[in-house]
Enzyme design. Sequence first.
Site, short mmCIF file in Angstrom:
data_model
loop_
_atom_site.label_atom_id
_atom_site.label_comp_id
_atom_site.label_asym_id
_atom_site.label_seq_id
_atom_site.Cartn_x
_atom_site.Cartn_y
_atom_site.Cartn_z
N VAL A 10 0.87 -1.17 0.00
CA VAL A 10 0.00 0.00 0.00
C VAL A 10 0.91 1.22 0.00
CG1 VAL A 10 -2.02 -1.05 1.11
CG2 VAL A 10 -0.17 -0.10 2.53
N SER A 11 0.33 2.38 -0.32
CA SER A 11 1.17 3.56 -0.53
C SER A 11 1.53 4.30 0.75
CB SER A 11 0.47 4.52 -1.50
OG SER A 11 0.32 3.92 -2.76
N THR A 12 0.62 4.31 1.74
CA THR A 12 0.85 5.13 2.93
C THR A 12 0.69 4.32 4.21
OG1 THR A 12 -1.49 5.79 3.11
CG2 THR A 12 -0.06 7.14 1.70
#
Length: 209
Positions: A10-12
């Site tokens: 996931v990105s964050t």
Amino acid sequence: MKVARVYLRVSTEGQDLSRQESIVQEAEEAGFYIAAVYREKASGMILNRPELQRMINDLQNDEVVIAENIDRISRLPHGEAIDLINKIKEKGAKISIPGIIDLSTISNATDGISKIVLDSIQEMLLKITLQIAHDEYNLRRDRIKKGISKAKELGKFKGRKPNTKKNKQIVELRKLGSSISKTAQLTNSSISQVKLIWAKYKKEISNDR
């Protein structure tokens, strides 16, 4: 028995990886032995992701890399994305992405002309989806920028609230002599975030003198 390595991203930090965990069970049910699961919270626009690079280093010939979507592996510009995929293929590994190259296709792979045709089609689909993943990233980023710009015009944009607890931890660790990279690791932050918080702290201290 086929051997697989699962890559989850996931990105964050605020996002959860649990939704992607189901692909581990799905792979096992399809008859794959899971050698390792690599979990990462980092942007798909970054090439040198630690867990991604560790997975590539660990890969053995004839293993399978499984990801939920192609954008979990890469949102890089097309040329860089292809280079990344080639690194995986150079290790003798295959990639399994639902709707492009699924586990049943790999398990039931045939020999001869039919396999060559199938591989060519999958290669084409892979390149197309890599480009789409990058384009979608840019489109979403542009929409966010336009949304922020519009909100600023209307006086409604306030930005993100700072995580004061984490910022304090960063400062305290740096004051104790912890390196930037070690501080980032201990506080689950990015290196750029640690540098920014530490620079702000030093500026505040300097202004108080």
